[in-house]
Write a protein that holds these residues in place. Structure first.
Motif, short mmCIF file in Angstrom:
data_model
loop_
_atom_site.label_atom_id
_atom_site.label_comp_id
_atom_site.label_asym_id
_atom_site.label_seq_id
_atom_site.Cartn_x
_atom_site.Cartn_y
_atom_site.Cartn_z
N ARG A 191 0.82 -1.22 0.00
CA ARG A 191 0.00 0.00 0.00
C ARG A 191 0.85 1.27 0.00
NH1 ARG A 191 -3.11 1.07 5.58
NH2 ARG A 191 -3.61 2.86 4.28
N ASN A 192 2.13 1.20 0.41
CA ASN A 192 3.02 2.37 0.43
C ASN A 192 3.98 2.39 -0.76
OD1 ASN A 192 2.02 3.43 2.96
ND2 ASN A 192 3.13 1.76 3.98
N HIS A 193 3.73 1.56 -1.73
CA HIS A 193 4.58 1.50 -2.92
C HIS A 193 4.52 2.83 -3.68
CE1 HIS A 193 6.26 0.08 -6.73
NE2 HIS A 193 6.59 -1.06 -6.14
N PRO A 194 5.63 3.29 -4.26
CA PRO A 194 5.63 4.56 -5.00
C PRO A 194 4.59 4.63 -6.11
CG PRO A 194 7.88 3.80 -4.66
CD PRO A 194 6.98 2.69 -4.18
N LEU A 195 4.22 3.50 -6.71
CA LEU A 195 3.25 3.50 -7.81
C LEU A 195 1.84 3.81 -7.35
CD1 LEU A 195 4.49 0.40 -9.84
CD2 LEU A 195 4.68 2.81 -10.53
N CYS A 196 1.58 3.71 -6.06
CA CYS A 196 0.22 3.93 -5.56
C CYS A 196 -0.27 5.36 -5.80
CB CYS A 196 0.14 3.59 -4.07
SG CYS A 196 0.15 1.82 -3.73
N THR A 197 0.65 6.29 -5.96
CA THR A 197 0.26 7.70 -6.15
C THR A 197 0.11 8.06 -7.62
OG1 THR A 197 2.58 8.39 -6.15
CG2 THR A 197 1.44 8.34 -4.02
N GLN A 198 0.39 7.13 -8.51
CA GLN A 198 0.35 7.43 -9.94
C GLN A 198 -0.97 6.99 -10.56
OE1 GLN A 198 3.86 6.39 -12.16
NE2 GLN A 198 5.20 6.54 -10.37
N THR A 199 -1.35 7.67 -11.64
CA THR A 199 -2.59 7.34 -12.36
C THR A 199 -2.25 7.05 -13.82
OG1 THR A 199 -2.99 9.68 -12.84
CG2 THR A 199 -3.98 8.77 -10.83
N GLY A 200 -3.24 6.49 -14.53
CA GLY A 200 -3.05 6.19 -15.95
C GLY A 200 -1.95 5.18 -16.22
N LEU A 201 -1.77 4.23 -15.32
CA LEU A 201 -0.69 3.26 -15.44
C LEU A 201 -0.97 2.21 -16.51
CD1 LEU A 201 0.04 2.64 -11.65
CD2 LEU A 201 1.60 3.73 -13.28
N ARG A 202 0.08 1.79 -17.18
CA ARG A 202 0.06 0.63 -18.05
C ARG A 202 1.04 -0.39 -17.48
NH1 ARG A 202 -2.55 2.04 -22.75
NH2 ARG A 202 -1.82 0.13 -23.76
#
Length: 308
Positions: free
Chosen positions: A178-189
């Motif tokens: 849940r604290n992974h850096p990717l959690c704050t990003q949107t529009g991920l592929r």
């Protein structure tokens, strides 16, 4: 040409032969049948005398079936299955299903099948259930060897030898700490995750096969990964790490780590597949198998909607 020795075969010989085939050992077969090893050897020896050919070869202290043994194994399994059918059909005449039902279940379907099995056993208390849980390749092998009445799996091969019917949805999602850096990003592929290591199941699992298929379809190559032997083990390895994985939704929910994990909103996810009831197309289902199929394909009143 009349083959008179077939009239002298005994069910005891067949039972001992099948046990030796299963365990590939006279001593382990004897232990399984609660017999002495000389008794097992005597039964196999008398069977070989009737057939007129050796059924087993010892090579490097390992037991292997001869060509005659392979033919005998196929016939013995068919005979055993027919006797099981007869027992079930006879008890069915009295209005109550009884007997033994052998089911094989893919690992990721454990939660879904727990509800179905409980419901079936409540309505058919005279039935003995034997449930084998394994990965996708394991279940296919068991179906080929006719070890189970039917199986529950996803991604059924399209070789026309298996009869299958979908009965529940199976979804897979991208999951991380849940604290992974990717959690704050949107529009991920999916390509955006490749700078972080992935946790993968072994090649024989259904989860791995679905993941590999998705990656091939989307021209994605996973550069860094670690291979672990179960979905639950992967769930427990994710918290506090930078790893990510693709896992069944039910496994994520039931891992006990819901507060420590997060599912990512990645383009193309969740992956949606179906759980299917599967059995060999040439197999004649007995009344127990048909009753269990009815349970699989009938929603359980009052139960939560199946999604895995």
């Amino acid at each position: 040409m009349q083959i008179s020795f077939l009239n002298r075969l005994t069910l005891r010989q067949i039972t001992v032969f099948l046990a030796v085939c299963q365990h590939r050992s006279y001593s382990r077969a004897a232990e399984h049948l609660a017999l002495t090893q000389p008794a097992v050897s005597a039964q196999i020896r008398s069977l070989e005398e009737l057939v007129g050919q050796a059924l087993f070869d010892y090579i490097g202290r390992q037991l292997f079936l001869t060509s005659a043994g392979e033919l005998m194994l196929r016939a013995a399994r068919e005979l055993q299955q027919r006797l099981v059918h007869l027992e079930i059909e006879l008890t069915d005449l009295h209005g109550q299903l009884q007997g033994r039902l052998n089911i094989a279940v893919e690992t990721s379907a454990e939660r879904l099948m727990g509800q179905k099995l409980q419901h079936f056993c409540q309505h058919h208390p005279g039935v003995d259930m034997a449930v084998h849980v394994g990965n996708h390749d394991d279940l296919l092998s068991r179906l080929r060897d006719n070890l189970d009445d039917l199986a529950v799996m996803t991604k059924v091969p399209s070789d026309q030898s298996l009869q299958y019917t979908p009965f529940a949805e199976h979804t897979l999602e991208v999951v991380i700490d849940r604290n992974h850096p990717l959690c704050t990003q949107t529009g991920l592929r999916l390509q955006d995750l490749l700078s972080y290591p992935m946790l993968l199941r072994e090649p024989g699992s259904g989860t791995r096969q679905i993941t590999d298929e998705y990656c091939r379809q989307n021209s994605v190559v996973i550069p860094r990964y670690q291979q672990l032997g179960s979905n639950r083990l992967i769930c427990h390895a994710l918290p506090g790490s930078e790893n990510w994985s693709i896992l069944p939704t039910d496994i994520i929910r039931d891992s006990g780590l819901a507060q420590q994990l997060s599912t990512l909103n990645v383009h193309g996810f969740p992956i949606r597949r179906s759980w299917c009831s599967v059995y060999p197309r040439a197999k004649h289902l007995n009344p127990l198998s048909k009753a269990f199929l009815d349970t699989l394909h009938t929603p359980i009143r009052g139960a939560p909607r199946d999604t895995g």
